[in-house]
Design a protein around this motif. Sequence first.
Motif, mmCIF file in Angstrom:
data_model
loop_
_atom_site.group_PDB
_atom_site.id
_atom_site.type_symbol
_atom_site.label_atom_id
_atom_site.label_comp_id
_atom_site.label_asym_id
_atom_site.label_seq_id
_atom_site.Cartn_x
_atom_site.Cartn_y
_atom_site.Cartn_z
ATOM 1 N N LYS A 123 0.548 -1.024 -0.090
ATOM 2 C CA LYS A 123 0.214 -0.341 -0.356
ATOM 3 C C LYS A 123 1.202 0.884 -0.070
ATOM 4 O O LYS A 123 0.524 2.276 -0.140
ATOM 5 C CB LYS A 123 -0.949 0.221 1.196
ATOM 6 N N GLY A 124 2.220 1.197 0.163
ATOM 7 C CA GLY A 124 3.277 2.446 0.097
ATOM 8 C C GLY A 124 3.507 2.390 1.167
ATOM 9 O O GLY A 124 3.705 4.207 1.164
ATOM 10 N N TYR A 125 3.327 2.339 2.605
ATOM 11 C CA TYR A 125 3.803 2.630 4.018
ATOM 12 C C TYR A 125 5.025 1.758 4.402
ATOM 13 O O TYR A 125 4.851 0.815 3.942
ATOM 14 C CB TYR A 125 2.209 2.550 4.579
ATOM 15 N N ILE A 126 4.853 2.584 5.387
ATOM 16 C CA ILE A 126 6.580 2.034 6.678
ATOM 17 C C ILE A 126 5.985 2.113 7.352
ATOM 18 O O ILE A 126 5.842 3.246 7.861
ATOM 19 C CB ILE A 126 7.472 2.784 5.600
ATOM 20 N N HIS A 127 6.089 1.193 8.100
ATOM 21 C CA HIS A 127 5.647 0.866 10.162
ATOM 22 C C HIS A 127 6.320 2.058 10.662
ATOM 23 O O HIS A 127 6.100 2.891 11.392
ATOM 24 C CB HIS A 127 5.096 -0.088 10.173
ATOM 25 N N SER A 128 7.572 2.093 10.466
ATOM 26 C CA SER A 128 8.312 2.604 11.142
ATOM 27 C C SER A 128 8.671 2.195 12.558
ATOM 28 O O SER A 128 9.856 3.009 13.742
ATOM 29 C CB SER A 128 8.260 4.231 11.067
ATOM 30 N N ASP A 129 7.861 1.407 13.059
ATOM 31 C CA ASP A 129 8.208 1.545 14.779
ATOM 32 C C ASP A 129 7.907 -0.160 15.374
ATOM 33 O O ASP A 129 6.316 -0.649 15.929
ATOM 34 C CB ASP A 129 7.234 2.292 15.438
ATOM 35 N N LEU A 130 8.190 -1.410 14.410
ATOM 36 C CA LEU A 130 7.448 -2.449 14.222
ATOM 37 C C LEU A 130 8.616 -3.150 15.549
ATOM 38 O O LEU A 130 9.562 -3.168 16.210
ATOM 39 C CB LEU A 130 7.742 -2.805 12.840
ATOM 40 N N LYS A 131 7.418 -3.657 16.451
ATOM 41 C CA LYS A 131 8.217 -4.174 17.858
ATOM 42 C C LYS A 131 7.695 -4.662 18.451
ATOM 43 O O LYS A 131 6.277 -4.986 18.031
ATOM 44 C CB LYS A 131 9.071 -3.181 19.329
#
Length: 335
Positions: A123-131
Amino acid sequence: MEVLKIKVLGKGSYGVVYLVKTVAPAYNQIYALKSANEEYSFFLRKEEEILLKFVNCSNIIQCYGGFTSVEREQRMVYNIFLEYAPGGSLLDLMKKYGGKIPERDVNCYTQMILEGLLDIHEKGYIHSDLKPGNILVFPPQHCTRLSTLKIADFGLAKREGVQDTWIGFRGTKYYMSPESIVGEISGALDIWSLGCIVVQMITGRLPWNTCDGDKLNDKLLRGESPNIPEDMSELGKSFLKECFVFDPNKRWNASKLLCHPYLLLPEHMLPRDDRQSLPCFQQKKVLRSRNIPPPPGFNIPNSVLLERRKNLEEQRARRMISSYQQRKATGYLCV
């Protein structure tokens, strides 16, 4: 619509998450309600906007819309309805296992997280805080024996290729990639974070042995990565090496990792472990959150559901072809 707040589930930097029950005739369902004061509602509105693009994605938490309420002292609060995760977060699941998760289960959970990342990146997104704290635990789906994991908390998510106005360290330091320290944010960041999560599930410890942010920055910029567990299978080690490639342009993406032989192995080929898998998810009936419909007035348009179903079918077909080719190439398929 009136809701009854049952308890606080968690607090963040800009809001609170409540367990709530809708107050409506012949309608008795529970949800997670994420709330923030109007002046701090930017991240919450952004999260709502993003999550509504992932309707019916099986490994991303579902959002049913938002509304503004007037609280005590005429305080304006923005709220979004989310599906409730009765199993807590991946951290809670690890505690139920006794700290470490057997590799055969880590294998399955890793695939679930990757399925969610694939949807996010396509969808063209980056989560940036995967944990682990941002991965929630739900009852099993599709007749599986394990709990279902879903990615949550999109407050720091960003569009791929869009200029970022964020200043400083983005996300949580233990799961950050080398390039993210200098402000280079792409889907490769989420893949590095996934590798850190896999290490933590296997070892029961944080991926790094330092709590000092500056020392961690130095390690990353020198090209170091979290230690790969010695007792992991050879294919598991190979999988992690692809997650920890220093150059983000050479790091495998979610689609490619889903076809890695490690995720295609039958369970009996993974290392034996005396620890038992957790039994099927069990919770009191009142706290179950499976197939919960949206609250009254928050229905998802049929056109959105149809488009999502079509995309899922296309993704599944592409993945089946890729998996077949990968297994054939690596000798795991007899033809």
